[in-house]
Design a protein around this motif. Structure first.
Motif, PDB file in Angstrom:
ATOM      1  N   ASP A   1      13.043   0.001 -11.343  1.00 54.81           N
ATOM      2  CA  ASP A   1      12.469   1.013 -10.450  1.00 54.81           C
ATOM      3  C   ASP A   1      10.948   0.920 -10.377  1.00 54.81           C
ATOM      4  O   ASP A   1      10.319   1.632  -9.597  1.00 54.81           O
ATOM      5  CB  ASP A   1      12.869   2.419 -10.905  1.00 54.81           C
ATOM      6  CG  ASP A   1      14.345   2.698 -10.677  1.00 54.81           C
ATOM      7  OD1 ASP A   1      14.929   2.066  -9.774  1.00 54.81           O
ATOM      8  OD2 ASP A   1      14.920   3.535 -11.414  1.00 54.81           O
ATOM      9  N   THR A   2      10.360   0.048 -11.195  1.00 58.58           N
ATOM     10  CA  THR A   2       8.905  -0.110 -11.197  1.00 58.58           C
ATOM     11  C   THR A   2       8.492  -1.242 -10.269  1.00 58.58           C
ATOM     12  O   THR A   2       9.295  -2.117  -9.908  1.00 58.58           O
ATOM     13  CB  THR A   2       8.379  -0.413 -12.604  1.00 58.58           C
ATOM     14  OG1 THR A   2       8.893  -1.691 -13.025  1.00 58.58           O
ATOM     15  CG2 THR A   2       8.805   0.660 -13.591  1.00 58.58           C
ATOM     16  N   GLU A   3       7.213  -1.247  -9.901  1.00 60.41           N
ATOM     17  CA  GLU A   3       6.696  -2.300  -9.028  1.00 60.41           C
ATOM     18  C   GLU A   3       6.823  -3.669  -9.702  1.00 60.41           C
ATOM     19  O   GLU A   3       7.223  -4.654  -9.071  1.00 60.41           O
ATOM     20  CB  GLU A   3       5.244  -2.017  -8.675  1.00 60.41           C
ATOM     21  CG  GLU A   3       4.635  -3.043  -7.713  1.00 60.41           C
ATOM     22  CD  GLU A   3       3.205  -2.722  -7.325  1.00 60.41           C
ATOM     23  OE1 GLU A   3       2.651  -3.433  -6.470  1.00 60.41           O
ATOM     24  OE2 GLU A   3       2.630  -1.752  -7.896  1.00 60.41           O
ATOM     25  N   ALA A   4       6.491  -3.734 -11.002  1.00 58.33           N
ATOM     26  CA  ALA A   4       6.571  -5.008 -11.727  1.00 58.33           C
ATOM     27  C   ALA A   4       8.006  -5.511 -11.790  1.00 58.33           C
ATOM     28  O   ALA A   4       8.270  -6.711 -11.633  1.00 58.33           O
ATOM     29  CB  ALA A   4       6.008  -4.857 -13.136  1.00 58.33           C
ATOM     30  N   GLY A   5       8.950  -4.597 -12.010  1.00 64.16           N
ATOM     31  CA  GLY A   5      10.360  -4.986 -12.053  1.00 64.16           C
ATOM     32  C   GLY A   5      10.847  -5.518 -10.725  1.00 64.16           C
ATOM     33  O   GLY A   5      11.557  -6.537 -10.660  1.00 64.16           O
ATOM     34  N   GLN A   6      10.454  -4.880  -9.651  1.00 65.37           N
ATOM     35  CA  GLN A   6      10.852  -5.330  -8.314  1.00 65.37           C
ATOM     36  C   GLN A   6      10.208  -6.671  -7.972  1.00 65.37           C
ATOM     37  O   GLN A   6      10.840  -7.541  -7.378  1.00 65.37           O
ATOM     38  CB  GLN A   6      10.475  -4.272  -7.280  1.00 65.37           C
ATOM     39  CG  GLN A   6      11.276  -2.986  -7.400  1.00 65.37           C
ATOM     40  CD  GLN A   6      10.757  -1.877  -6.502  1.00 65.37           C
ATOM     41  OE1 GLN A   6       9.953  -2.112  -5.614  1.00 65.37           O
ATOM     42  NE2 GLN A   6      11.221  -0.661  -6.754  1.00 65.37           N
ATOM     43  N   GLU A   7       8.943  -6.838  -8.376  1.00 69.85           N
ATOM     44  CA  GLU A   7       8.255  -8.117  -8.142  1.00 69.85           C
ATOM     45  C   GLU A   7       8.960  -9.247  -8.884  1.00 69.85           C
ATOM     46  O   GLU A   7       9.185 -10.333  -8.333  1.00 69.85           O
ATOM     47  CB  GLU A   7       6.799  -8.027  -8.611  1.00 69.85           C
ATOM     48  CG  GLU A   7       5.865  -7.335  -7.658  1.00 69.85           C
ATOM     49  CD  GLU A   7       4.427  -7.442  -8.141  1.00 69.85           C
ATOM     50  OE1 GLU A   7       4.169  -8.158  -9.141  1.00 69.85           O
ATOM     51  OE2 GLU A   7       3.557  -6.819  -7.512  1.00 69.85           O
ATOM     52  N   TYR A   8       9.246  -9.005 -10.172  1.00 69.82           N
ATOM     53  CA  TYR A   8       9.910 -10.050 -10.953  1.00 69.82           C
ATOM     54  C   TYR A   8      11.249 -10.426 -10.329  1.00 69.82           C
ATOM     55  O   TYR A   8      11.595 -11.612 -10.260  1.00 69.82           O
ATOM     56  CB  TYR A   8      10.128  -9.609 -12.404  1.00 69.82           C
ATOM     57  CG  TYR A   8      10.926 -10.640 -13.186  1.00 69.82           C
ATOM     58  CD1 TYR A   8      10.323 -11.802 -13.658  1.00 69.82           C
ATOM     59  CD2 TYR A   8      12.292 -10.474 -13.394  1.00 69.82           C
ATOM     60  CE1 TYR A   8      11.055 -12.765 -14.322  1.00 69.82           C
ATOM     61  CE2 TYR A   8      13.036 -11.425 -14.059  1.00 69.82           C
ATOM     62  CZ  TYR A   8      12.414 -12.577 -14.526  1.00 69.82           C
ATOM     63  OH  TYR A   8      13.164 -13.529 -15.167  1.00 69.82           O
TER      64      TYR A   8
END
Length: 468
Positions: free
Chosen positions: A286-293
């Protein structure tokens, strides 16, 4: 010259008292060791501190490493149970790593495949299901590493009759390690929007273009061999019998490695875990970093596939033949799947093959033993997974120290295998018995056919040579 704090930081130590303890103990107790051996010892302590908790000399380092920080996320007291396949052939280090992974608060299920051995974070051969979280080191550094096979309607005898031609074809049309093609072939994957939208990916575009169509070092290979279709009922509509096939194994090259390092660091900075679990730091989806990865990981997987397709296109042109079938599967990846209750889960397969019901895959042996074309049975206990190969029996270091070139040459000659390149760390005896591995997972996959390597190319230009 004595070790410094910077030396220890390069192998993973973080600023703190543990560095001071380590430098003092190394100077007092291990001064006779070469500096590289001192670093190897300290890296072992860092990666598996619980194994040294009772060590008379090293325990002060361990106690400091295991001391939780104020913002450390606690592991669960008792880990969730999980299924182990072929436990008697799995080293303790891999079992310890899996036990730690099962204590993560985000873990919902796990399984350990029969080819398992110790890695970083999650063991190679480890399958871990989590809730709405992705673990970069649970995926691995070589994101989307995969197997790809093309089968041709050519008589097996041609491999021996025209051996020099096939060897030349491999040498001219494959690149390994740091070598790349002077004129790389273009591919639509390089036009993906992720190369513009994600910073770490954007930085890697030129390198991705240079390396496309090439293979990594280590255990990556491109080889000609003989496929035997064993099941009359197969998805390729091929009669039972023998065929020529090309099999390749490689991953996402520098692109995947840099994505893994970048997002692993972000995960470790934001998800503080005890020392023994730090490589299992996760990113919340749900975080930006998680979505980017997630976007970057999928791009790396598609890039790895593109590399294989270009390898097989070059060979098809050289053979002047159209393949009868192509089979492809990947590991070192995370999938969005559902558990038996219908709940959404993230399944990490680090060195493990998807084996859902009806899913096709290739499980290779060593360069002197057969691999197998398989169809998954979809067993829930294995989280719809199987092994990704035979699995290492000994570490690369031990293989180089103990295996003799003459012995390898003898084994290859007996198997009728011609080897181009490779090192002693990839010798057949460095791997587990593939037949035993397959026996341990007979409930996980159905064997449709076998593949026996005959002309193998790996990283390097020369095969093993006798040492005077």
């Amino acid at each position: 010259m004595n070790l410094t704090g910077n030396d220890l930081k390069t192998i993973g130590f973080t600023q703190g008292k543990a560095i001071g303890f380590a430098l003092d103990i190394i100077k007092k107790e291990y001064a006779a060791l070469k500096q590289e051996d001192q670093l190897i010892l300290l890296r072992q302590v860092l990666e598996n501190p619980s194994a040294f908790i009772d060590d008379e000399k090293l325990s002060p380092i361990v106690k400091e490493l295991l001391k939780p920080a104020d913002d450390t996320i606690a592991l669960e007291e008792s880990g969730k149970s999980y299924k182990i396949y072929g436990a008697e052939a799995i080293e303790e280090g891999a079992l310890n790593q899996m036990a730690i992974a099962m204590r993560l608060p985000v873990t919902v299920a796990g399984a350990l495949m029969p080819d398992a051995h110790q890695g970083y974070g999650l063991p190679i051969g480890g399958v871990l299901a989590t809730k709405n979280a992705v673990i970069p080191y649970g995926v691995g550094v070589d994101i989307g590493c995969r197997m790809c096979m093309t089968i041709y309607d050519l008589p097996p005898a041609i491999l021996e009759e025209k051996k020099d031609e096939f060897k030349k074809m491999l040498v001219n049309n494959t690149k390994f390690g740091t070598a790349t093609f002077k004129k790389p072939k273009d591919h639509e994957v390089l036009e993906r929007t992720e190369f513009k939208e994600l910073s770490i990916v954007r930085q890697m575009k030129d390198r991705a273009w240079q390396q496309i169509g090439s293979s990594g070092g280590g255990n990556h290979f491109v080889e000609f061999g003989i496929v035997e279709i064993l099941s009359p009922v197969n998805e390729f509509n091929l009669p039972v019998g023998e065929y020529i096939a090309l099999l390749s194994h490689s991953g996402s090259r520098g692109l995947g490695a840099n994505i893994a390092r970048h997002y692993t660091q972000i995960a470790m900075d934001n998800c503080k875990l005890p020392q023994e679990a730090k490589h299992l730091a996760w990113l919340d989806l749900d975080t930006e970093a998680g979505q980017e990865y997630w976007l970057a990981m999928n791009l790396a997987g598609d890039y790895a596939s593109a590399c294989h397709h270009q390898i097989h296109e070059r060979m098809a042109i050289g053979l002047r033949e159209t393949p009868l079938a192509m089979i492809e599967n990947h590991h070192n990846f995370a999938w969005k799947e559902k558990d038996i209750l219908g709940n959404d889960i993230i399944v990490h397969r680090k060195g493990a093959t998807p084996a859902g019901e009806g899913v096709l895959g290739i499980i290779p042996g060593s360069m002197a033993s057969p691999g197998f074309i398989v169809r998954g049975k979809g067993l829930a206990a294995s989280i719809n997974s199987a092994s990704h190969g035979a699995g290492r029996l000994m570490s690369r270091t031990k293989a180089k120290q103990t295996i003799l070139p003459g012995h390898v040459n003898k084994v290859l000659t007996q198997a009728g295998v011609e080897l181009i390149g490779s090192g002693l760390d990839e010798a057949p005896m460095a791997y587990k018995d593939i037949h035993q591995v397959m026996e341990h997972q007979k409930d996980l996959v159905e064997v449709l056919g076998s593949f026996m390597p005959k002309i193998v190319r790996m990283c390097g230009d020369e095969r093993f040579k006798e040492v005077d």
